[in-house]
Structure formats: C-alpha cells, structure tokens
Design a protein around this motif. Structure first.
Motif, short mmCIF file in Angstrom:
data_model
loop_
_atom_site.label_atom_id
_atom_site.label_comp_id
_atom_site.label_asym_id
_atom_site.label_seq_id
_atom_site.Cartn_x
_atom_site.Cartn_y
_atom_site.Cartn_z
N ARG A 62 -23.64 108.07 32.95
CA ARG A 62 -22.33 107.42 32.87
C ARG A 62 -21.29 108.30 33.53
O ARG A 62 -21.28 109.52 33.32
CB ARG A 62 -21.89 107.24 31.41
N LEU A 71 -17.78 110.03 33.93
CA LEU A 71 -16.77 110.53 33.00
C LEU A 71 -15.51 110.84 33.79
O LEU A 71 -15.53 111.67 34.70
CB LEU A 71 -17.27 111.81 32.31
N ASN A 80 -11.84 106.60 26.77
CA ASN A 80 -12.55 105.44 26.23
C ASN A 80 -14.02 105.79 26.01
O ASN A 80 -14.58 105.57 24.94
CB ASN A 80 -12.39 104.24 27.16
N LEU A 81 -14.64 106.38 27.01
CA LEU A 81 -16.08 106.66 26.93
C LEU A 81 -16.39 107.59 25.75
O LEU A 81 -17.31 107.32 24.96
CB LEU A 81 -16.56 107.28 28.24
N VAL A 96 -16.49 112.68 37.35
CA VAL A 96 -16.02 112.20 38.66
C VAL A 96 -14.64 112.78 39.00
O VAL A 96 -13.97 112.31 39.92
CB VAL A 96 -15.99 110.64 38.72
N SER A 128 3.51 100.69 29.67
CA SER A 128 3.41 99.97 28.39
C SER A 128 2.08 100.29 27.69
O SER A 128 1.85 99.89 26.56
CB SER A 128 3.49 98.46 28.62
N ALA A 166 -0.93 102.52 25.92
CA ALA A 166 -1.32 103.72 25.16
C ALA A 166 -0.13 104.62 24.85
O ALA A 166 0.96 104.14 24.53
CB ALA A 166 -2.42 104.45 25.93
N MET A 194 -4.25 111.52 30.71
CA MET A 194 -5.70 111.68 30.91
C MET A 194 -6.31 110.46 31.61
O MET A 194 -7.24 110.60 32.40
CB MET A 194 -6.41 111.85 29.56
N SER A 198 -7.47 107.54 33.86
CA SER A 198 -7.53 107.38 35.32
C SER A 198 -7.53 105.90 35.69
O SER A 198 -7.82 105.03 34.85
CB SER A 198 -8.82 108.03 35.84
N GLY A 212 -11.16 104.54 35.27
CA GLY A 212 -11.51 104.41 33.85
C GLY A 212 -10.74 103.29 33.17
O GLY A 212 -11.26 102.59 32.30
N ARG A 242 -11.74 95.72 22.90
CA ARG A 242 -11.41 96.23 21.55
C ARG A 242 -11.85 95.27 20.47
O ARG A 242 -11.41 95.37 19.32
CB ARG A 242 -9.90 96.47 21.46
N ILE A 252 -16.22 103.77 41.52
CA ILE A 252 -14.97 103.21 42.06
C ILE A 252 -14.27 104.34 42.80
O ILE A 252 -14.11 105.45 42.25
CB ILE A 252 -14.07 102.66 40.94
N PHE A 311 -2.24 97.86 21.79
CA PHE A 311 -2.74 96.95 22.82
C PHE A 311 -1.95 95.65 22.78
O PHE A 311 -1.36 95.30 21.75
CB PHE A 311 -4.23 96.68 22.60
#
Ligand SMILES: Cc1cc2nc3c(=O)[nH]c(=O)nc-3n(C[C@H](O)[C@H](O)[C@H](O)COP(=O)(O)OP(=O)(O)OC[C@H]3O[C@@H](n4cnc5c(N)ncnc54)[C@H](O)[C@@H]3O)c2cc1C
Ligand code: SF4
Length: 328
Positions: free
Chosen positions: A25, A27, A32-33, A50, A96, A98, A105, A107, A110, A117, A211, A238
């Motif tokens: 995966r 990072l 989130n991960l 990454v 708007s 988080a 942090m 990206s 990401g 959720r 990406i 959210f």
C-alpha cells in the motif's frame, strides 16, 4: 503484533514495481491509511512511502490551468496563490476539510483515495460489501444518516467523504497516474466509481498505480467560484452535503456554470442536469431552484438521510445566489 514492511523508493517506476506486489500500500500522509490499520480495516504487508518521489510542485499550464503534484500537502495547496486566484472553489474546499494539523499532513493523492466513513465499513466486526464483498450492506436498514441519496446500489450506499474532490469534479480535473502498464489519465467525474455490484472498488485507478498529479484545466470564470459545506460542527467535521460551484453570468443570463455535490453519492457528483437547466436562463432564485429540483428528482434517500435532499437543494440555490451577487 503483525510485522509490516517499509520501503521508500527513489522514483515513480520503482514505486509502481513495489506497489504491484500483493499486500503493498502507498503511504503518503498516513492520516487515513494508518487510522484504518489501527482499527483492523487495512492490514498491508508493506508500506510504500511515496513522499520521496518529487511529486510536490504546483505548476501553471499553458491553457491557464494548473498541474498539482500528488504529494502536495492540502495546506500548501489551499495557500497557493495560483489556486486562490484562479480557483477559489478549490482553496475553500481544502480549507473546509479536517483540521490544520491534518491538512499539513494530508496529500492530494491520499485525499482523493481516502475511504468512506460509513460506520459499518469502519467497524471490522460488522459485515460490509465494501470491506468483504458478498457479506451484505447493513447500512441499508441500519445507520445511514451520512450516506448516499444519489447513484447508490443495492450493494452499497456509501459516500465519498472528501471535499477537495468535489471542487476538482466541478472543475473537470484529470487525475494522472503511472501504472504497471505505463502512464494513464482518468477524468473527474470518472475517477471515482458508483458502487454498482462492485462496491469494494472506490476508483478506476489500476491496481499498483501511483497517482502522480492532478491537472485542472483553465476556466476563465474560475475566479467566480466557491465551496459551501453543511456539517454538524463549524470545523473538524465531514460534510453532510457540500456544493462546489463556478458561475459565468452576463447581462443577467447564465452563460456557463459548473456544479458538483459532495457527500451525496459514492463519488463526487457532477450536477450536469442542473448545469443544463441553467445555461441560457436568467440568473434568478427561481431558475436556481428549478435547476436544483432537476438534479435531485432522481434522489432515493433512506428514512435516516431524507434530510439531505432539501439540504442539498437549499445549499445549491444559496451558493448560486451568492455567486450571482444576489443577497436574496
Ligand atoms: C479526524 C479527521 C477528520 C477529517 N475530516 C475531513 C474532512 O472534513 N474533509 C476531507 O476531505 N477529509 C477529511 N479527513 C480525511 C483526510 O483529508 C484524509 O485522511 C487525507 O486527505 C488522506 O491523505 P494522506 O496523504 O494522509 O493519505 P494516506 O492516509 O497516506 O493514504 C490514503 C490512501 O491513498 C493511497 N495513496 C496515497 N497517496 C497515493 C499516491 N500518490 N498514489 C496512489 N495511492 C496513494 C494510500 O495507499 C491509501 O490507500 C479527515 C481525517 C481525519 C482523521
Ligand atoms: S454502505 Fe457500503 S460501506 Fe457501508 S455497510 Fe453498506 S456496503 Fe459497507
């Protein structure tokens, strides 16, 4: 304790090579991960960092647009002078989301790939077709207050929870990636999927792909754009529903318009019916209400989330009125 490998490739091709292995995966900020790893929803065998791939620039494109590196932090992107002047909708959407610490942090790559959720998805003890295909969708008869009213399927009614992607969808951005078969592009909308009968797949990104950037095309009326987000608290929450809009009005008539809704569907929702209903019409509250109704007539809410339909309607109309310069 389960061991997790860690690799930090020096270039994008090497990253794709490692990411193509099962259990790998990417990072980026990890906001989130790593959260999903803590609750047992994600269990990667190797994390592929990454952050050293040099994907952290915002560049002007010849058509007046921007190329945004996948590693650009949400705070940096929101503060970028080109973003703020050409696409206020994108800067506002980012701000708007988080909290300040998380935005430092988080990206671009990401943020696009953050998971839903839905409370059942986040609870590894519950069945969920998105986590484990074929186990069922308890949200259909259970807690669905935050979930989808448009484009859902019998298999999943989750929403994409992000803000940035809603602005990028209204702007017609293109996601650039490097995959095992070479470079590729996916337009927005089109990058995120509706659930259909494969809700385990959030996007059309090929497995193992990195990406690399997001291209935002030039939009002459981009400066007349904004983002509105309805949520339960003033910050750090959210969206219940959000609207990204850009509006081009001349002599009281709508020449062109870009609209997208957030947190109403499995993907950011480009409101094409509303856009079509508005082009060439007078820029009045009555036209805006008719356009919102055209977009939302296909909504299929649950009892829990029926409030989202009138909320989306009011938010859409209010946002357009704001952009049209009307206080009504
Ligand atoms: C308390 C809280 C509140 C939040 N509120 C909001 C909010 O209001 N609005 C909002 O939009 N978001 C919100 N978020 C989500 C936050 O924005 C995301 O967690 C963040 O954007 C993810 O970015 P990241 O760089 O940390 O991704 P990571 O956690 O590092 O990665 C997320 C996913 O993307 C993949 N990935 C990352 N980069 C790449 C790449 N370049 N190529 C391929 N795959 C990649 C990872 O493998 C992983 O699957 C909130 C998060 C928290 C914890
Ligand atoms: S809505 Fe989707 S994510 Fe939520 S429980 Fe159903 S299948 Fe899982």
């Amino acid at each position: 304790m389960r061991p997790v490998g860690y690799e930090r490739p020096a270039d994008v091709r090497s990253a794709v090579g490692v990411l193509s292995r099962p259990g790998a995966r990417a990072l980026a900020g990890g906001t989130n991960l790593v959260d999903l790893m803590k609750v047992g929803v994600e269990a990667p065998e190797v994390l592929v960092d990454v952050n050293g791939l040099g994907l952290d620039a915002v560049e002007a494109l010849p058509d007046g647009g921007l190329r945004i590196g996948a590693g650009v932090r949400n705070s940096d992107l929101a503060a970028d002078v080109l973003v703020r002047t050409r696409y206020p909708v994108l800067a506002r959407a980012l701000l708007s989301g988080a909290s300040g610490q998380l935005r430092n942090m988080a990206s671009v790559g990401g943020n696009l790939l953050q998971r839903t959720r839905c409370p059942y998805f986040m609870d590894a003890t519950k069945p969920c077709n998105k986590r484990e295909p074929g186990t069922g969708c308890p949200a259909r008869t259970g807690i669905s207050r935050g979930l989808a009213v448009l484009g859902a399927s019998e298999h999943c009614i989750a929403t994409h929870p992000g803000d940035m992607a809603v602005a990028l969808t209204a702007l017609g951005a293109v996601v650039r990636f490097e995959g095992p078969d070479g470079p590729g592009e996916l337009p927005m909308p089109g990058f995120h999927r509706l659930p259909g009968d494969a809700p385990q797949r959030d996007t059309e990104l090929p497995p193992g792909a990195v990406i690399t950037a997001v291209d935002v095309p030039g939009l002459p009326y981009g400066p007349v754009s904004t983002y509105r987000k309805a949520r339960e608290r003033a910050s750090f929450a959210f969206a219940l529903v959000s609207v990204a809009a850009a509006l081009d009005v001349a002599d009281g008539q709508v020449r062109d318009v870009r609209l997208a809704l957030g947190s109403v569907a499995h993907a950011p929702w480009r409101a094409r019916r509303a856009e079509e209903a508005l082009r060439g019409r007078s820029a009045t509250a009555a036209s805006f209400r008719e356009a919102a109704d055209a977009e939302l007539e296909g909504a299929e809410p649950t009892t829990d989330n029926a409030y989202k339909v009138p909320l989306a309607r009011r938010l859409l109309v209010g946002t357009l009125l704001e952009l049209a310069g009307s206080g009504r």
